[in-house]
Design an enzyme around this catalytic site. Structure first.
Site, PDB file in Angstrom:
ATOM      1  N   HIS A   1       2.028   8.319   5.804  1.00 38.60           N
ATOM      2  CA  HIS A   1       1.889   8.518   7.246  1.00 38.60           C
ATOM      3  C   HIS A   1       1.942  10.005   7.600  1.00 38.60           C
ATOM      4  O   HIS A   1       1.196  10.465   8.479  1.00 38.60           O
ATOM      5  CB  HIS A   1       2.996   7.772   7.989  1.00 38.60           C
ATOM      6  CG  HIS A   1       2.778   6.296   8.082  1.00 38.60           C
ATOM      7  ND1 HIS A   1       2.832   5.453   6.996  1.00 38.60           N
ATOM      8  CD2 HIS A   1       2.497   5.497   9.157  1.00 38.60           C
ATOM      9  CE1 HIS A   1       2.612   4.201   7.379  1.00 38.60           C
ATOM     10  NE2 HIS A   1       2.393   4.203   8.699  1.00 38.60           N
TER      11      HIS A   1
ATOM     12  N   HIS B   1      11.451   6.660   4.482  1.00 38.16           N
ATOM     13  CA  HIS B   1      11.295   7.784   3.565  1.00 38.16           C
ATOM     14  C   HIS B   1      12.511   8.701   3.674  1.00 38.16           C
ATOM     15  O   HIS B   1      13.252   8.688   4.668  1.00 38.16           O
ATOM     16  CB  HIS B   1      10.034   8.596   3.889  1.00 38.16           C
ATOM     17  CG  HIS B   1       8.763   7.853   3.650  1.00 38.16           C
ATOM     18  ND1 HIS B   1       8.174   7.755   2.403  1.00 38.16           N
ATOM     19  CD2 HIS B   1       7.963   7.168   4.503  1.00 38.16           C
ATOM     20  CE1 HIS B   1       7.063   7.043   2.498  1.00 38.16           C
ATOM     21  NE2 HIS B   1       6.914   6.668   3.758  1.00 38.16           N
TER      22      HIS B   1
END
Length: 286
Positions: A207, A249
């Site tokens: 992303h 993440h």
């Protein structure tokens, strides 16, 4: 009447007097080897020769034991130093371990939307909406639709290269994830939209790479007003932030993703395709 005492005669190579027996004096040559029963002063006199003394001293058991012990101590000291060097970690390894520990600690502290029970669990639906806005499938579908509906050659060229850039992003991120194989944070919940096999790995954030590349692409090739340019930058930053807040993440995954996406745009510019070039390539393949 006893005979007068005779003077000690001096012979060439003679030795001191050993003693007297029956009034006669006996002499012994220095060249004659002495046995173990010889008097101590003769043994000491015979060893007074420097060369003989050095040779015998070097051959003595004490000297041999001393030399062997010194050699053993020197080798033991060398092994100890080698073990010490092997056990001492390098500065780079210690620095990387410290940075990794800080990264894991900070990522866990910032994962405030990882689940509904987290401190910011009420904001989780909004973060998931931002997550979907940076997903690859909506971007590919939207770019393909704009390419199909575009009625100008310039618009088609821009949408075509954006589509190629998105495909390039998927390939590069998938390769890096498959090579690094870093696991996602332990507090992450795998409830993401449309995941693939490589999505179980964390490094880098796809992303973040997509947000950085698309942000640069839109700012460079679309004529946008100042508020819209600010919104593009704000959207890219929120996409990266949502990855950490949701626990998807670690911080370093997002930071490297932004850096990777920034340079991916440069690669797209180098491989820029025009509709004519694409048609020529397709004609050659056909």
């Amino acid at each position: 009447m006893p005979s007068p005492k005779a003077k000690n005669p001096v012979r060439s190579g003679g030795s001191p007097v050993l003693g007297s027996s029956n009034g006669r004096y006996e002499f012994m040559s220095l060249t004659k080897p002495l046995n173990r029963s010889s008097p101590p002063h003769l043994l000491q006199r015979q060893g007074s020769d420097p060369t003989t003394a050095r040779l015998r001293a070097s051959e003595s058991p004490t000297r041999r034991r001393g030399s062997s012990s010194s050699t053993g101590s020197a080798s033991g000291q060398g092994l100890a130093e080698e073990d010490g060097i092997r056990l001492n970690p390098s500065f780079i390894r210690v620095a990387l371990s410290s940075l990794l520990a800080i990264d894991l600690w900070l990522s866990k502290r910032l994962g405030v939307c990882a689940c509904e029970d987290s401190s910011w669990g009420s904001v989780r639906p909004l973060m998931k909406l931002i997550e979907i806005s940076g997903h690859g499938i909506p971007w590919l579908a939207g770019t393909a639709y704009c390419l199909y509906k575009s009625d100008s050659a310039a618009g088609q060229e821009v949408m075509l290269n954006l589509f190629m850039g998105l495909l390039l992003d998927l390939v590069l991120v998938g390769i890096v994830k498959a090579v690094v194989r870093r696991r996602r944070p332990a507090h992450n919940r795998m409830d993401m939209f449309a995941t693939f096999s490589v999505d179980r790995y964390s490094f880098p954030s796809g992303h973040a790479t997509r947000a950085a590349m698309c942000g640069r692409f839109l700012l460079a090739h679309l004529v946008l007003a100042a508020p819209l340019r600010v919104l593009v930058l704000l959207w890219a930053g929120l996409v990266g932030l949502s990855r950490v807040l949701l626990g998807r993440h670690n911080v370093t995954d997002v930071m490297f993703g932004f850096w990777m996406g920034y340079w991916q745009y440069n690669l797209v510019e180098m491989l820029w395709l025009s509709p004519q070039t694409l048609q020529g390539l397709l004609g050659q393949l056909a």
